[in-house]
Motif scaffolding. Structure first.
Motif, PDB file in Angstrom:
ATOM      1  N   ALA A 275     -66.846 -31.596  64.654  1.00 53.56           N
ATOM      2  CA  ALA A 275     -68.130 -32.062  65.088  1.00 53.56           C
ATOM      3  C   ALA A 275     -69.386 -31.615  64.056  1.00 53.56           C
ATOM      4  O   ALA A 275     -69.154 -30.540  63.518  1.00 53.56           O
ATOM      5  N   GLY A 276     -69.758 -32.754  63.645  1.00 51.53           N
ATOM      6  CA  GLY A 276     -70.972 -32.497  62.502  1.00 51.53           C
ATOM      7  C   GLY A 276     -70.244 -32.463  61.104  1.00 51.53           C
ATOM      8  O   GLY A 276     -71.000 -32.222  60.220  1.00 51.53           O
ATOM      9  N   ARG A 277     -68.984 -32.658  61.038  1.00 47.96           N
ATOM     10  CA  ARG A 277     -68.447 -32.751  59.436  1.00 47.96           C
ATOM     11  C   ARG A 277     -67.896 -34.084  59.472  1.00 47.96           C
ATOM     12  O   ARG A 277     -67.914 -35.040  60.313  1.00 47.96           O
ATOM     13  N   GLY A 278     -67.366 -34.151  58.151  1.00 46.34           N
ATOM     14  CA  GLY A 278     -66.859 -35.520  57.707  1.00 46.34           C
ATOM     15  C   GLY A 278     -65.429 -35.581  58.012  1.00 46.34           C
ATOM     16  O   GLY A 278     -64.709 -34.488  58.458  1.00 46.34           O
ATOM     17  N   PRO A 279     -64.567 -36.594  57.984  1.00 45.32           N
ATOM     18  CA  PRO A 279     -63.088 -36.722  58.145  1.00 45.32           C
ATOM     19  C   PRO A 279     -62.598 -35.829  56.981  1.00 45.32           C
ATOM     20  O   PRO A 279     -62.942 -35.830  55.862  1.00 45.32           O
ATOM     21  N   MET A 280     -61.468 -35.144  57.524  1.00 49.31           N
ATOM     22  CA  MET A 280     -60.680 -34.005  56.618  1.00 49.31           C
ATOM     23  C   MET A 280     -59.222 -34.106  57.098  1.00 49.31           C
ATOM     24  O   MET A 280     -58.763 -34.686  57.995  1.00 49.31           O
ATOM     25  N   THR A 281     -58.294 -33.490  56.065  1.00 48.17           N
ATOM     26  CA  THR A 281     -57.065 -33.716  56.377  1.00 48.17           C
ATOM     27  C   THR A 281     -56.533 -32.227  57.390  1.00 48.17           C
ATOM     28  O   THR A 281     -57.630 -31.668  57.200  1.00 48.17           O
ATOM     29  N   PRO A 282     -55.484 -32.283  57.927  1.00 48.62           N
ATOM     30  CA  PRO A 282     -55.138 -31.266  58.768  1.00 48.62           C
ATOM     31  C   PRO A 282     -55.344 -29.879  57.800  1.00 48.62           C
ATOM     32  O   PRO A 282     -55.508 -28.724  58.571  1.00 48.62           O
ATOM     33  N   ALA A 283     -54.844 -29.976  56.679  1.00 46.56           N
ATOM     34  CA  ALA A 283     -54.859 -28.857  55.625  1.00 46.56           C
ATOM     35  C   ALA A 283     -56.163 -28.290  55.550  1.00 46.56           C
ATOM     36  O   ALA A 283     -56.418 -27.089  55.472  1.00 46.56           O
ATOM     37  N   GLU A 284     -57.284 -29.201  55.246  1.00 52.05           N
ATOM     38  CA  GLU A 284     -58.497 -28.789  55.140  1.00 52.05           C
ATOM     39  C   GLU A 284     -59.166 -28.234  56.543  1.00 52.05           C
ATOM     40  O   GLU A 284     -59.823 -27.208  56.441  1.00 52.05           O
ATOM     41  N   LEU A 285     -58.562 -28.703  57.425  1.00 53.63           N
ATOM     42  CA  LEU A 285     -59.145 -28.299  58.786  1.00 53.63           C
ATOM     43  C   LEU A 285     -58.728 -26.581  58.985  1.00 53.63           C
ATOM     44  O   LEU A 285     -59.477 -25.927  59.331  1.00 53.63           O
TER      45      LEU A 285
END
Length: 303
Positions: free
Chosen positions: A280-290
């Motif tokens: 929420a409130g963030r841009g798309p990211m890879t699972p590793a970044e998450l």
């Protein structure tokens, strides 16, 4: 031809543009009324409304077409045909009969399969191998009219957003083709077999249910991309799953197991491997970044 164009979302914009580029005279555009959106809750015109204004075409946004005054105003345009693409209002008989050639609809399914509001999403959710777009002569029933032209495409691996763009372009080209020589595309009645209803998408459907098979979950991810966005909840936060793969394997329902490049999610049958997520409130990211900033312990049950 003198054309009344009736449409609302982005899906309909390429159809309008194609009619203009083909040299037709767009005498009026009908669209849904502007609605409040954004943080400021400002009134925002629909994509079709906004595009029509840039083209210098008069725009009408009636709340209903059921009253006599609205029907008289529609008939007064003396149109050859009305072209309809995801307009969003029921057209009464007086409107359907007003143009010389009636009303032609761009419908994003292979009728009679997926009559109704959400044919693209329903085709993906059902695992259909193919879908398409049809130019339908409208009648009083819900998407029951005869077809003048139909084009097909595959569904596999496509998100609702990508498929919407593809079918919009196909529908625009098909409509131009039909209008170039309507007599060459006489209406053909739909089959009485294989009728299905594409019910409107409810936001609650976007919550992922990992007790389902991984194949079904992956279809949810594609069907609800870009909107409303398939999601799960973990650590008290909602996380959207934008892209994912379904693979073989087994794990407790909803369990998360870390991998080198992210994590896997156990389903009722098979595994889901996320490829792109969004907090929420963030841009798309890879699972590793998450996972670097949002730890999810192996064995966590997602809901």
């Amino acid at each position: 031809m003198r054309i009344i164009f009736m449409g609302t979302p982005q899906f309909a914009v390429p159809v309008l543009d194609a009619l203009v580029q083909a040299g037709h005279d767009i005498i009026a555009v009908y669209s849904q009324p502007p609605r409040r959106s954004g943080r400021g809750r400002a009134l925002t015109p629909t994509p079709v409304h906004a595009r029509a204004e840039t083209l210098g075409v008069p725009v009408l946004t009636p709340v209903t077409l059921r009253d006599a005054d609205a029907q008289a105003a529609f008939a007064a345009h003396a149109a050859d045909v009305a072209v309809v693409a995801a307009y969003g209002l029921i057209l009464p008989r007086a409107v359907l009969d007003a143009p010389r050639l009636g009303c032609l609809n761009v419908h994003a399914s292979l009728l009679p399969r997926w009559r109704g509001a959400a044919p693209i999403q329903r085709a993906i959710l059902a695992g259909d191998a193919e879908t398409g777009v049809g130019i339908m002569q409208m009648e009083a029933g819900l998407d029951t009219g005869p077809l003048r032209l139909e084009r097909r495409t595959t569904v596999e691996g496509k998100t609702a957003g990508a498929l919407t763009d593809e079918l919009s372009a196909m529908g625009a080209a098909a409509m131009v083709q039909v209008l170039a020589d309507p007599d060459a595309y006489p209406p053909v009645a739909q089959s009485a077999n294989g009728v299905t209803h594409a019910a409107k998408i409810e936001k609650a459907e976007a919550r992922l249910d990992f007790s389902r098979t991984a194949i079904e979950v992956e279809r949810q991810v594609r069907a609800f991309n870009p909107a409303p966005g398939a999601f799960f909840e973990v650590n008290g936060e909602r996380v959207k799953l934008l892209e994912a793969d379904a693979t073989l394997g087994s794990a407790p329902n909803g369990a998360v197991g870390e991998e080198r490049e992210g994590f896997t999610i156990g389903c009722g049958e098979g595994l889901i491997v996320p490829r792109l997520v969004q907090r929420a409130g963030r841009g798309p990211m890879t699972p590793a970044e998450l996972l670097r900033g949002f730890a999810i312990a192996p064995g966590t049950i997602l809901s």
